[in-house]
Scaffold this active site. Structure first.
Site, PDB file in Angstrom:
ATOM      1  N   ASP A  67      25.452 -23.952  35.021  1.00 10.34           N
ATOM      2  CA  ASP A  67      25.852 -24.258  33.650  1.00 10.34           C
ATOM      3  C   ASP A  67      27.363 -24.459  33.585  1.00 10.34           C
ATOM      4  OD1 ASP A  67      25.503 -24.514  30.814  1.00 10.34           O
ATOM      5  OD2 ASP A  67      26.244 -22.460  30.596  1.00 10.34           O
ATOM      6  N   ASP A 127      29.594 -28.264  33.479  1.00  4.50           N
ATOM      7  CA  ASP A 127      30.535 -28.635  32.412  1.00  4.50           C
ATOM      8  C   ASP A 127      31.888 -28.998  33.017  1.00  4.50           C
ATOM      9  OD1 ASP A 127      28.784 -28.237  30.276  1.00  4.50           O
ATOM     10  OD2 ASP A 127      30.305 -27.208  29.080  1.00  4.50           O
ATOM     11  N   TYR A 132      19.461 -16.199  32.621  1.00  2.00           N
ATOM     12  CA  TYR A 132      18.998 -16.761  31.354  1.00  2.00           C
ATOM     13  C   TYR A 132      17.691 -16.119  30.893  1.00  2.00           C
ATOM     14  CZ  TYR A 132      22.296 -20.606  30.679  1.00  2.00           C
ATOM     15  OH  TYR A 132      23.405 -21.353  30.412  1.00  2.00           O
ATOM     16  N   LYS A 143      27.673 -15.961  44.584  1.00  4.10           N
ATOM     17  CA  LYS A 143      28.683 -14.926  44.806  1.00  4.10           C
ATOM     18  C   LYS A 143      28.053 -13.892  45.741  1.00  4.10           C
ATOM     19  CE  LYS A 143      32.165 -14.008  42.895  1.00  4.10           C
ATOM     20  NZ  LYS A 143      33.543 -14.089  43.465  1.00  4.10           N
ATOM     21  N   ASP A 145      33.248 -19.282  42.516  1.00  3.19           N
ATOM     22  CA  ASP A 145      34.606 -19.379  41.964  1.00  3.19           C
ATOM     23  C   ASP A 145      35.441 -20.365  42.775  1.00  3.19           C
ATOM     24  OD1 ASP A 145      34.497 -17.586  44.104  1.00  3.19           O
ATOM     25  OD2 ASP A 145      36.054 -16.258  43.302  1.00  3.19           O
TER      26      ASP A 145
HETATM   27  C1  IPM Z   1      23.269 -26.774  28.840  1.00  2.00           C
HETATM   28  C2  IPM Z   1      23.536 -25.989  27.578  1.00  2.00           C
HETATM   29  C3  IPM Z   1      22.387 -25.024  27.373  1.00  2.00           C
HETATM   30  C4  IPM Z   1      22.396 -24.051  28.533  1.00  2.00           C
HETATM   31  C5  IPM Z   1      22.394 -24.305  26.029  1.00  2.00           C
HETATM   32  C6  IPM Z   1      22.386 -25.287  24.870  1.00  2.00           C
HETATM   33  C7  IPM Z   1      21.241 -23.358  25.905  1.00  2.00           C
HETATM   34  O1  IPM Z   1      24.763 -25.359  27.664  1.00  2.00           O
HETATM   35  O2  IPM Z   1      22.227 -27.434  28.902  1.00  2.00           O
HETATM   36  O3  IPM Z   1      24.106 -26.731  29.733  1.00  2.00           O
HETATM   37  O4  IPM Z   1      23.176 -23.086  28.552  1.00  2.00           O
HETATM   38  O5  IPM Z   1      21.619 -24.274  29.466  1.00  2.00           O
HETATM   39 MG    MG Z   2      25.907 -25.898  29.388  1.00  2.00          MG
END
Ligand code: IPM
Ligand code: MG
Length: 370
Positions: A251, A255, A143, A194, A227
């Site tokens: 990240d 999700d 990042y 990884k 993975d």
């Molecule tokens: C998260 C989001 C952020 C990230 C974005 C909005 C920059 O996806 O907090 O997971 O990638 O960290």
């Molecule tokens: Mg995210």
């Protein structure tokens, strides 16, 4: 009456302001009923800040965040700002706050609320009772690593570059957060990387092992390729307790973990810095869901993740465990009573609006608080 607790509230974009309004009801309730008071400042971030001040994270917002005891963040981004240049994206709002405040440990629980076990895309028995947490490094890695950018090579073709960089100190400090947390839970850390293809992944594995051996040998540690961790999360999620991951893998895995609970609109998160010499620890709390521009302004968003982020704030920034639990129980009771916002709607349940969900949580608080 104890001293005021300073909160910076950053509603941001999309559904952020709507769900934040419901947290305000909960805060009002706490001030009335729990003998606590908050000094609340509101600030601009993301697209809202771009529109008002031409930058996604004004210096004033960063200064207010430093001044506050805790930051309650909504969400940023939306189609309105999609075509802006890279250095003016609304997302920079949250990225700058993480970086400038040194918020390196992003804690993302994936919990299945019992009344919602049937809402998962996985079979209910695979997820029922799921309670895992991802500790994602959030100020380093790809990042922020240099070099980055898009340039044109000697043949005139464009090349895009991002760089994954981790120093051993960055890995060690986030590993400590994961091990510490595991001790308060089921005492197991799964560290993901990884190491089979990435140099930074090899270092990650080595440093996590060293920290484990020197300081946390009582905690169970397992290493897993990222993975494979994604695959295991989808097939046998309950094998995990604390998952440790880099910024990028965290990240993605967070999700995935959140979605498989079927309760994306329910999940809060905390991003913590180091404890400073003065004992102060910067901290920011935000829902896992994004700004959901497709449903913004319609009064149908689920405010529970934002409300539960406030509960997490009480627990982590102010040590108010009992109050945090009250809020969590109130939310669970509302669900058990059959109330559902659109995102978690199930057959036979009552579909309610954002505001009615907020009011119902407050009503439930009234019932269960002594
Ligand atoms: C998260 C989001 C952020 C990230 C974005 C909005 C920059 O996806 O907090 O997971 O990638 O960290
Ligand atoms: Mg995210």
């Amino acid at each position: 009456m104890p001293a005021n607790k300073k909160l910076l509230v950053l509603p941001g974009d999309g559904i952020g302001p709507e769900v934040m309004a419901e947290v305000r009801r909960v805060i009002d309730w706490m001030e009335r009923r729990r003998r606590v008071s908050f000094e609340i400042t509101e600030g601009l971030v993301g697209g809202a800040a771009l529109d008002a001040e031409g930058t996604p994270c004004p210096d004033r917002t960063v200064a207010a965040a430093r001044d506050a005891d805790a930051v309650l963040f909504g969400s940023v981004g939306g189609p309105k700002w999609d075509s802006l240049p890279f250095d003016r994206r609304p997302e920079l709002g949250i990225l700058r706050l993480r970086k400038d405040l040194g918020l390196f440990a992003n804690l993302r629980p994936a919990i299945v609320f019992d009344p919602l076990a049937d809402a998962s895309s996985l079979k209910a028995d695979v997820v029922r009772g799921l309670d895992i947490i991802i500790v994602r490094e959030s100020t380093g890695g790809i990042y922020f690593g240099e070099p980055r950018g898009v340039h044109t090579d000697s043949s005139g073709k464009r090349v895009g570059i991002d760089t994954e960089v981790y120093s051993e100190d960055e890995i060690a400090r986030v590993a400590r957060v994961a091990f510490d947390l595991a001790r308060k839970r089921r005492n197991k850390v799964t560290s993901t990387e990884k190491a089979n293809v990435m140099q930074s992944g090899r270092l990650w594995r080595a440093v996590v092992s060293e920290v484990h051996k020197a300081e946390f040998a009582d905690v169970e540690l397992e290493h897993m390729y990222a993975d494979n961790a994604a695959m295991q999360l989808c097939s046998r999620p309950k094998q995990f307790d604390v998952i440790l991951a880099s910024n990028l893998f965290g990240d993605v895995l967070s999700d995935l973990a959140a979605a498989l609970t079927g309760s994306l609109g329910m999940l809060p998160s905390a991003t913590l810095g180091a404890v400073g010499a003065d004992g102060k620890r910067y901290a920011l709390y935000e829902p896992i869901h994004g700004s959901a521009p497709d449903i913004a302004g319609r009064g149908i968003a689920n405010p529970c993740a934002q409300i539960l982020s406030f509960a997490m704030l009480l627990r982590w920034s102010f040590g108010m465990e009992e109050d945090a639990r009250l809020i969590e129980r109130a939310v669970e009771q509302v669900l058990a009573g059959g109330m559902r916002t659109a995102d978690i709607m199930q057959a036979g349940m009552a579909r309610i609006s954002t505001a009615v969900m907020g009011e119902s949580v407050v009503r439930e608080l009234d019932k269960i608080a002594v």
